[in-house]
Scaffold this motif. Structure first.
Motif, short mmCIF file in Angstrom:
data_model
loop_
_atom_site.label_atom_id
_atom_site.label_comp_id
_atom_site.label_asym_id
_atom_site.label_seq_id
_atom_site.Cartn_x
_atom_site.Cartn_y
_atom_site.Cartn_z
N TYR A 230 44.23 53.42 48.55
CA TYR A 230 44.00 52.08 48.02
C TYR A 230 43.45 52.09 46.60
O TYR A 230 43.23 51.02 46.01
N MET A 231 43.24 53.26 46.04
CA MET A 231 42.66 53.34 44.70
C MET A 231 43.57 52.75 43.62
O MET A 231 43.10 52.38 42.55
N TYR A 232 44.85 52.63 43.93
CA TYR A 232 45.78 52.01 42.96
C TYR A 232 45.39 50.57 42.65
O TYR A 232 45.77 50.02 41.61
N LEU A 233 44.62 49.97 43.55
CA LEU A 233 44.24 48.56 43.36
C LEU A 233 43.29 48.39 42.18
O LEU A 233 43.27 47.31 41.56
N GLY A 234 42.52 49.42 41.86
CA GLY A 234 41.56 49.31 40.77
C GLY A 234 42.18 48.84 39.47
O GLY A 234 41.79 47.80 38.91
N PRO A 235 43.17 49.57 38.95
CA PRO A 235 43.82 49.14 37.70
C PRO A 235 44.54 47.79 37.81
O PRO A 235 44.56 47.01 36.86
N GLU A 236 45.12 47.52 39.00
CA GLU A 236 45.81 46.24 39.19
C GLU A 236 44.82 45.07 39.11
O GLU A 236 45.10 44.04 38.47
N LEU A 237 43.68 45.23 39.75
CA LEU A 237 42.67 44.18 39.76
C LEU A 237 42.00 44.01 38.39
O LEU A 237 41.64 42.90 38.00
N GLU A 238 41.89 45.11 37.67
CA GLU A 238 41.25 45.06 36.35
C GLU A 238 42.03 44.16 35.39
O GLU A 238 41.45 43.55 34.49
N LYS A 239 43.33 44.05 35.60
CA LYS A 239 44.16 43.20 34.74
C LYS A 239 43.78 41.73 34.85
O LYS A 239 44.10 40.93 33.96
N LEU A 240 43.11 41.36 35.94
CA LEU A 240 42.76 39.97 36.16
C LEU A 240 41.40 39.60 35.58
O LEU A 240 40.99 38.44 35.64
N ASN A 241 40.71 40.58 35.02
CA ASN A 241 39.39 40.31 34.43
C ASN A 241 39.53 39.43 33.19
O ASN A 241 40.46 39.59 32.40
N THR A 242 38.58 38.52 33.05
CA THR A 242 38.49 37.65 31.88
C THR A 242 37.03 37.62 31.43
O THR A 242 36.16 38.16 32.12
N PRO A 243 36.73 36.99 30.32
CA PRO A 243 35.32 36.87 29.92
C PRO A 243 34.46 36.13 30.95
O PRO A 243 33.25 36.32 31.00
N ASP A 244 35.10 35.29 31.79
CA ASP A 244 34.35 34.48 32.75
C ASP A 244 34.48 34.96 34.19
O ASP A 244 33.80 34.45 35.09
N PHE A 245 35.33 35.94 34.45
CA PHE A 245 35.58 36.39 35.83
C PHE A 245 35.81 37.90 35.85
O PHE A 245 36.58 38.43 35.04
N ARG A 246 35.12 38.58 36.80
CA ARG A 246 35.27 40.02 36.92
C ARG A 246 35.59 40.40 38.36
O ARG A 246 35.03 39.83 39.31
N VAL A 247 36.47 41.36 38.51
CA VAL A 247 36.68 42.00 39.81
C VAL A 247 35.89 43.30 39.82
O VAL A 247 36.07 44.15 38.95
#
Length: 355
Positions: A230-247
């Motif tokens: 499931y470690m592949y999810l890390g980079p995928e989720l990181e793409k959704l980070n914004t200045p106001d929201f973090r995974v």
């Protein structure tokens, strides 16, 4: 970036209390986890406290509020309301939360948020540091299977947090709002979906964390889950980070779970925290509820000071120091990172003066 240090610890911000403990003083806890309610409106497949039986019991409001005043004066700095059941099932939870903050104690809440009604949000949001919602899927159908509840509860939880975000922003409150998913074989494919749901709802963060088997849990269906795949999810989720929201993808905790190892040989964390269940019993460790070796007393019978300085607690700490086999303990317990830090303080490597 994990600015809240959710995948780490924060004990280094309390050097005075740590120093007092290292000098052999009987310190009071910095943090407590407290269960206002025994029952729960869900029956999650992974529930670590299923062995508590979801008993229909609640903290006595009057007695507990007296203890809150006392604990704040003794130096308790924070409480997370979560525990055996769903905290919002307690009829006086809003009153309790407001009094907790008035006692000088910071408040955090872990909840499924289905019962987090608008009137409660209006009353408590100005008194709470953070609220974290356990929402373990990205769609109602998968959510209903993991939480073992109605699919409609998914939309209720999201709707309630959208309202909380609206109130917080309108009132200028500082309360951090987040969601949390325990990564399981049933829901891993919806982690990205949930991240989008959380972001659209205006949450500050989403935590993706590993499962961890509790020693007394009835359920064992996830005890052999591994997170390498499931470690592949890390980079995928990181793409959704914004200045106001973090995974916050807890890869450190996942790696420790997969490796099944610790760098410490004793548990030194118990003086820094504690647990009170819905029956008022004070425990040294949340992983060993119902184990008499960790039971300190009951707030319905004694003051917190009497319990914390009492013979039962001193006997328990001595047993933990001299006899506890860490193989009995849960990997990635709440105090794991704290224990790693304290172990290094008590067992320093060579050349520590070369900072």
């Amino acid at each position: 970036m994990d600015k809240f240090r959710i995948d780490s610890h924060k004990l280094m911000f309390h050097p005075k209390r740590v120093s007092e403990w290292l000098d052999g003083k009987n310190i009071y806890p910095i943090y407590m986890e407290i269960s206002p309610s025994g029952p729960c409106n869900h029956r999650c497949t992974y529930c670590g406290k299923d062995f508590m039986g979801y008993q229909k019991r609640y903290l006595d409001t009057k007695i507990f509020m007296e203890r809150l005043t006392e604990m704040g004066a003794l130096g308790l700095k924070s409480i997370m309301y979560a525990g055996d059941g769903e905290p919002f099932l307690h009829k006086d939870i809003a009153q309790i939360i407001v009094h907790t903050k008035k006692s000088g104690i910071d408040v955090g809440i872990t909840t499924n948020a289905v019962l987090f009604k608008e009137e409660i949000a209006d009353e408590i949001l100005g008194h709470v540091e953070w609220i974290k919602v356990s929402i373990n899927a990205g769609t109602p159908d998968t959510y209903s299977k993991v939480h073992r509840t109605k699919p409609a509860d998914f939309d209720k939880a999201v709707k309630n947090m959208v309202y909380a975000k609206k109130v917080r922003d309108e009132k200028g409150y500082r309360c951090t709002l987040g969601m949390q998913m325990i990564l399981l074989p049933e829901n891993h494919a919806e982690a990205v979906t949930l991240a989008r749901v959380a972001s659209d709802a205006g949450m500050d963060y989403l935590v993706i964390k590993p499962y961890s088997q509790m020693p007394n849990s009835i359920t064992h269906q996830y005890e052999n889950v591994k997170y390498t795949d499931y470690m592949y999810l890390g980079p995928e989720l990181e793409k959704l980070n914004t200045p106001d929201f973090r995974v916050i993808f807890r890869s450190n905790a996942m790696q420790k779970w997969d490796e099944g190892s610790r760098n410490y040989k004793k548990c030194h964390a118990l003086p820094f925290w504690s647990y009170i269940d819905a029956g008022g019993f004070v425990w040294g460790c949340a992983e060993f509820l119902l184990d008499e070796r960790f039971k300190y007393g009951n707030i319905n019978d004694n003051t917190f000071k009497e319990i914390w300085e009492g013979e039962a607690r001193m006997k328990s700490l001595k047993w933990v120091h001299e006899e506890l086999d860490l193989c009995e303990c849960r990997l990635n317990c709440r105090m794991d990172a704290v224990n790693r830090y304290i172990w290094d303080l008590k067992n320093p490597i060579d050349h520590v003066n070369f900072i």
